[in-house]
Write an enzyme that holds these catalytic residues in place. Structure first.
Site, PDB file in Angstrom:
ATOM      1  N   GLU A 145       0.283   1.650   5.258  1.00  0.00           N
ATOM      2  CA  GLU A 145      -1.113   1.595   5.664  1.00  0.00           C
ATOM      3  C   GLU A 145      -1.977   2.703   5.049  1.00  0.00           C
ATOM      4  OE1 GLU A 145       1.411   0.943   7.600  1.00  0.00           O
ATOM      5  OE2 GLU A 145       0.950  -0.631   9.036  1.00  0.00           O
ATOM      6  N   GLU A 154       5.775  -3.768  11.754  1.00  0.00           N
ATOM      7  CA  GLU A 154       5.485  -3.624  13.186  1.00  0.00           C
ATOM      8  C   GLU A 154       5.973  -4.831  13.973  1.00  0.00           C
ATOM      9  OE1 GLU A 154       1.329  -2.655  12.348  1.00  0.00           O
ATOM     10  OE2 GLU A 154       1.580  -0.913  13.652  1.00  0.00           O
TER      11      GLU A 154
HETATM   12  N1  T1G Z   1      -3.528  -8.720   2.846  1.00  0.00           N
HETATM   13  C1  T1G Z   1      -4.140  -9.677   2.113  1.00  0.00           C
HETATM   14  N2  T1G Z   1      -3.689 -10.128   0.906  1.00  0.00           N
HETATM   15  C2  T1G Z   1      -2.545  -9.560   0.444  1.00  0.00           C
HETATM   16  C3  T1G Z   1      -1.846  -8.551   1.155  1.00  0.00           C
HETATM   17  C4  T1G Z   1      -2.383  -8.137   2.411  1.00  0.00           C
HETATM   18  N3  T1G Z   1      -1.776  -7.212   3.170  1.00  0.00           N
HETATM   19  N4  T1G Z   1      -0.757  -8.207   0.412  1.00  0.00           N
HETATM   20  C5  T1G Z   1      -0.786  -8.956  -0.700  1.00  0.00           C
HETATM   21  N5  T1G Z   1      -1.846  -9.777  -0.687  1.00  0.00           N
HETATM   22  C6  T1G Z   1      -2.218 -10.759  -1.712  1.00  0.00           C
HETATM   23  C7  T1G Z   1      -2.587 -10.088  -3.034  1.00  0.00           C
HETATM   24  O1  T1G Z   1      -3.957  -9.695  -3.011  1.00  0.00           O
HETATM   25  C8  T1G Z   1      -2.322 -11.190  -4.021  1.00  0.00           C
HETATM   26  O2  T1G Z   1      -3.410 -12.103  -3.916  1.00  0.00           O
HETATM   27  C9  T1G Z   1      -1.099 -11.893  -3.429  1.00  0.00           C
HETATM   28  O3  T1G Z   1      -1.076 -11.540  -2.040  1.00  0.00           O
HETATM   29  C10 T1G Z   1       0.195 -11.432  -4.074  1.00  0.00           C
HETATM   30  O4  T1G Z   1       0.210 -10.008  -3.969  1.00  0.00           O
HETATM   31  C11 T1G Z   1      -1.842  -3.802  11.336  1.00  0.00           C
HETATM   32  C12 T1G Z   1      -3.259  -2.480   9.470  1.00  0.00           C
HETATM   33  C13 T1G Z   1       3.565  -7.397  -0.520  1.00  0.00           C
HETATM   34  C14 T1G Z   1       4.598  -5.802  -2.155  1.00  0.00           C
HETATM   35  O5  T1G Z   1      -0.252  -2.481   2.305  1.00  0.00           O
HETATM   36  O6  T1G Z   1       2.123  -4.149  -1.350  1.00  0.00           O
HETATM   37  O7  T1G Z   1      -0.625  -4.160   7.956  1.00  0.00           O
HETATM   38  O8  T1G Z   1      -4.126 -12.013  -6.335  1.00  0.00           O
HETATM   39  O9  T1G Z   1       0.162  -9.606  -6.450  1.00  0.00           O
HETATM   40  O10 T1G Z   1       3.380  -7.897  -6.687  1.00  0.00           O
HETATM   41  O11 T1G Z   1      -0.654  -1.819  11.039  1.00  0.00           O
HETATM   42  O12 T1G Z   1       1.228  -7.368  -2.257  1.00  0.00           O
HETATM   43  O13 T1G Z   1      -2.613 -13.829  -5.532  1.00  0.00           O
HETATM   44  O14 T1G Z   1      -5.018 -13.760  -4.746  1.00  0.00           O
HETATM   45  O15 T1G Z   1       0.680  -7.726  -4.819  1.00  0.00           O
HETATM   46  O16 T1G Z   1       4.779  -9.545  -5.308  1.00  0.00           O
HETATM   47  C15 T1G Z   1      -0.253  -3.158   4.988  1.00  0.00           C
HETATM   48  C16 T1G Z   1       0.160  -4.736   0.554  1.00  0.00           C
HETATM   49  C17 T1G Z   1      -1.556  -3.873   5.301  1.00  0.00           C
HETATM   50  C18 T1G Z   1       1.124  -4.275   1.636  1.00  0.00           C
HETATM   51  C19 T1G Z   1       3.818  -8.052  -2.883  1.00  0.00           C
HETATM   52  N6  T1G Z   1       0.457  -3.864   3.943  1.00  0.00           N
HETATM   53  N7  T1G Z   1       0.768  -5.684  -0.361  1.00  0.00           N
HETATM   54  O17 T1G Z   1       3.625  -7.618  -4.213  1.00  0.00           O
HETATM   55  O18 T1G Z   1       2.338  -9.602  -5.153  1.00  0.00           O
HETATM   56  S1  T1G Z   1      -2.441  -3.029   6.587  1.00  0.00           S
HETATM   57  C20 T1G Z   1       0.378  -3.463   2.650  1.00  0.00           C
HETATM   58  C21 T1G Z   1       1.694  -5.270  -1.285  1.00  0.00           C
HETATM   59  C22 T1G Z   1      -1.513  -3.349   7.970  1.00  0.00           C
HETATM   60  C23 T1G Z   1      -1.054  -2.988  10.361  1.00  0.00           C
HETATM   61  C24 T1G Z   1      -1.821  -2.551   9.172  1.00  0.00           C
HETATM   62  C25 T1G Z   1       2.153  -6.324  -2.256  1.00  0.00           C
HETATM   63  C26 T1G Z   1       3.539  -6.892  -1.921  1.00  0.00           C
HETATM   64  P1  T1G Z   1      -3.819 -12.985  -5.214  1.00  0.00           P
HETATM   65  P2  T1G Z   1       0.806  -9.153  -5.176  1.00  0.00           P
HETATM   66  P3  T1G Z   1       3.603  -8.666  -5.423  1.00  0.00           P
END
Ligand code: T1G
Length: 688
Positions: free
Chosen positions: A122, A102
């Site tokens: 999301e 976004e």
């Molecule tokens: N929020 C908080 N922590 C996150 C995070 C997030 N969105 N994404 C990853 N982490 C943390 C995860 O818990 C881990 O923590 C560390 O980062 C490494 O992640 C407003 C409402 C980006 C592809 O759904 O898909 O945006 O264990 O082990 O394998 O419209 O993380 O080290 O303490 O997964 O390299 C939408 C979610 C949110 C993407 C990387 N975004 N993340 O994968 O590392 S809602 C998502 C992923 C939103 C807006 C809306 C994957 C990754 P720790 P990892 P990775």
């Protein structure tokens, strides 16, 4: 520091710096908003936005979702970027997901590196885009693509984003390219919010709704996403944003979003317990004993992780079968485009199948996936002890057998650990790491290290019949057979569990795996079964009739012509006959009661598993049930779901059921403790 900014003459560079994946928390939002004002005060001609490290931005910080949103809110920050007279360029190298995408869409221009990805996942967290994504994305890529991306949550690779016009170019060095963009060209790009929304197209909306009804039934976020996208097609951009925001805020505090967030973070918390202080042994060369379906799947998973794998078999036929099975997996990987010819050749070069255990003489880990027989496995271990280094770790892939008995004849039982893979072993993410009474920390550390290399979800389990998952499964099936025997049918039971959210019910699932597996386990348990525990004989009758499931063309269902399942009245009659023989009155169970009984049976068993310390915590049980047994992810796993019911309510109902059968429905002491103390299962710990 969450956002850094600097300028070189009239070009601004803003970098999101919030390791590890640049999640957009409050400080990032604040930093971005300040950067907009900064760029305007300096009258810069452009701002180039990038993400430090391996991500552009992974989205909003999902850890903030349980609290009230803090200002500045992301929609407001993105509107400031989109409406600024200083155009921003998103230089994307890594992932731009959710709020990250976004942010990129609020920029005038997007430049992606070839390996980067952009998407709106999301809905996988039970929410919808909450910062303008439902309105900006359709304006950039059109209605059909936007509906698909947002309602299914699948990201685009750079080349796909280019084809969809979501990125202007794909360049090796997005930052450099962003600097080189012609200022006039940049000035001619219309701000995203000012682009016209696509025309409403009822057929596209209907198609999108049909797709999510099939792919994510009962999930509310995908439905809401389509509703909000559709609403925005006929009203001005700024009028649509509050509709999107309201839907996002409502979803994020709902049960489904909480459940999906729980699993998201639980999956990432699945690591070796801090209490285990040891190093792994070398994992570059691993022996696998047995080249059947499981052995070949495990070997292929090792090859996919870049390791050397040697399958050990008993004779030439076994070796040939192992080679055929592994080659078939390589071929499937090639056919699906999951591996290149080059990688396939690399797999072949690192794979050996032999009857000679000396071929694995330098392997420091061996995983036996031999026939599920204690004698066979003991014999295999004896041969491994002779062939491998004395400090090599020996693992068993057994799904039920007692590891402590398995090591009884070994001089050094500490080197043995259970590594319970789930079929297909190269696909299923769950790995139960079973700790025997004498398993060393080195053996456990090796199991967790292998799990990490194979990108599995490792869960530590103690020794009992079935460890965590299969013990819960056995109770699930026993409860199902009891309901079936006392008044229902396999199809009514399956339908009830599909209504709850399982992709398939226990009977259809068992037809897939084969009724003979559970039958063999029941025979193994004959000698130790509690004589006071009611025994349901229907499944035995099925095996006696040769109804083993799909593989024999008939099991709980018939599969005429190998196609769809058909109810089988013969099976229904079996229960009536057995009920009559057992002089039991039959009950006309409704779906709600069937579902309640089967879920409470599993929850009660899982509570005992936790109470006995077989599982370390409720979160691990959630991972096992979701990633190994098809529990619906959007329910958060068995114990997360149980906490939505509440311990007191469950104990009250279980006490009623125990009037019916005090043995099968004996209330777990842990549940009673939770009810008495008002503790959630999520916070409960083993008794000792
Ligand atoms: N929020 C908080 N922590 C996150 C995070 C997030 N969105 N994404 C990853 N982490 C943390 C995860 O818990 C881990 O923590 C560390 O980062 C490494 O992640 C407003 C409402 C980006 C592809 O759904 O898909 O945006 O264990 O082990 O394998 O419209 O993380 O080290 O303490 O997964 O390299 C939408 C979610 C949110 C993407 C990387 N975004 N993340 O994968 O590392 S809602 C998502 C992923 C939103 C807006 C809306 C994957 C990754 P720790 P990892 P990775």
């Amino acid at each position: 520091m969450s956002v850094t900014k600097r300028n070189e003459a009239d070009v601004g560079y803003v970098e999101i710096d919030n390791p590890p994946v640049n999640a957009i928390g409050q400080s990032v939002r604040q930093g971005l908003l300040e950067a907009v004002r900064w760029a305007e005060e300096l009258h810069l001609t452009r701002v180039i936005l990038s993400g430090k490290g391996r991500a552009f931005a992974a989205g909003a910080d999902a850890r903030e979702f349980d609290q009230a949103p803090l200002e500045p809110h992301l929609p407001d920050v993105l509107n400031a970027i989109d409406e600024s007279f200083v155009p921003w360029i998103a230089a994307i190298d890594g992932v731009a997901l959710g709020g990250g995408a976004e942010v990129a869409m609020a920029c005038r221009m997007r430049i992606m590196s070839p390996k980067s990805q952009i998407g709106m996942p999301e809905v996988t967290l039970g929410v919808i885009p909450g910062a303008g994504g439902t309105q900006r994305l359709p304006r950039l890529v059109g209605l059909a693509k936007a509906l698909d991306m947002i309602s299914l949550g699948k990201p685009l690779k750079a080349a796909q984003a280019l084809a969809a016009k979501l990125t202007h170019t794909v360049e090796d060095d997005p930052l450099e390219e962003a600097y080189m963009v012609n200022t006039e060209e940049l000035g001619c790009i219309v701000p995203t919010w000012e682009l016209p929304a696509p025309e409403h197209d009822a057929s596209l909306i209907t198609k999108a709704r049909a797709t999510i009804a099939k792919k994510s039934p009962q999930q509310i976020a995908p439905v809401q996403a389509i509703d909000v996208i559709e609403a925005g097609l006929s009203i001005p951009f700024h009028e649509a944003l509050p509709i999107e925001r309201a839907a996002f805020l409502e979803l994020k505090t709902g049960d489904q979003a909480r459940a999906l967030r729980h699993i998201f973070f639980a999956e990432r918390a699945a690591k070796m317990p801090d209490s285990i202080k040891a190093e792994t042994v070398a994992l570059d060369h691993i022996a696998v004993v047995g080249g059947g379906t499981m052995g070949a799947g495990i070997a292929y998973a090792l090859l996919n992780a870049g390791l050397r794998a040697t399958i050990l078999e008993t004779d030439a036929d076994g070796v040939a079968r192992a080679k055929t099975n592994v080659e078939a997996l390589i071929g499937a990987g090639l056919k699906r485009g999951l591996i290149t010819e080059e990688r396939a050749q690399g797999h072949r070069d690192r794979f050996v199948a032999s009857t000679d255990y000396a071929q694995a003489g330098d392997a420091m880990l061996a995983i036996e996936a031999a026939f599920e027989s204690m004698d066979v496995k003991k014999d295999v271990f004896a041969k491994l002890v002779d062939a491998l280094p004395k400090d090599a770790i020996l693992a068993s892939n057994t799904s039920y057998l007692d590891i402590n008995e398995l090591v009884a004849n070994l001089s050094d039982p500490s080197r043995v650990v259970g590594l319970h893979f789930f079929a297909p072993a190269h696909i299923m993410k769950l790995l139960e790491i079973v700790r025997g009474a004498q398993t060393s920390d080195t053996a456990l550390a090796t199991g967790f290290a292998l799990g990490k290399k194979l990108r599995k979800i490792p869960v530590l389990a103690g020794v009992c019949d079935g460890f965590i998952g299969n013990r819960i499964l056995a109770r699930y099936r026993e409860a199902a057979d009891t309901v079936f025997m006392d008044g229902s049918t396999p199809w009514e039971v399956d339908e009830a569990m599909e209504m709850f959210g399982y992709a398939m019910g226990p009977y259809e699932a068992q037809d897939l795996s084969g009724l003979d597996i559970a039958h063999a386990n029941r025979r193994r348990q004959d000698a130790t079964r509690d004589p006071n525990r009611r025994y349901i004989p229907i499944a035995d009758r099925m095996v006696e009739l040769g109804k083993l499931g799909r593989k024999t063309g008939a099991g709980w269902y018939r599969y005429p012509g190998g196609n769809g399942k058909v109810d089988d009245p013969i099976v229904a009659d079996l229960a009536i006959e057995e009920s009559h023989l057992a002089k039991r009155d039959r009950t006309d169970y409704q779906a709600e009661e069937i579902k309640e009984r089967l879920l409470l049976a599993m929850i009660n068993e899982a509570a005992d598993i936790l109470d006995e310390g077989i599982a370390q915590n409720a979160r691990d049980i959630d991972l096992v049930t979701v990633f190994g047994y098809g529990f619906p992810r959007w329910r958060g796993g068995l114990m997360h779901y149980a906490d939505t019911l509440g311990a007191q309510a469950m104990v009250t109902r279980l006490r009623e059921l125990s009037q019916e059968d005090p043995v099968a429905w004996k209330v777990s002491p842990l549940l009673e403790r939770c009810a008495d103390s008002g503790t959630k299962l999520a916070d409960a710990r083993p008794r000792s």
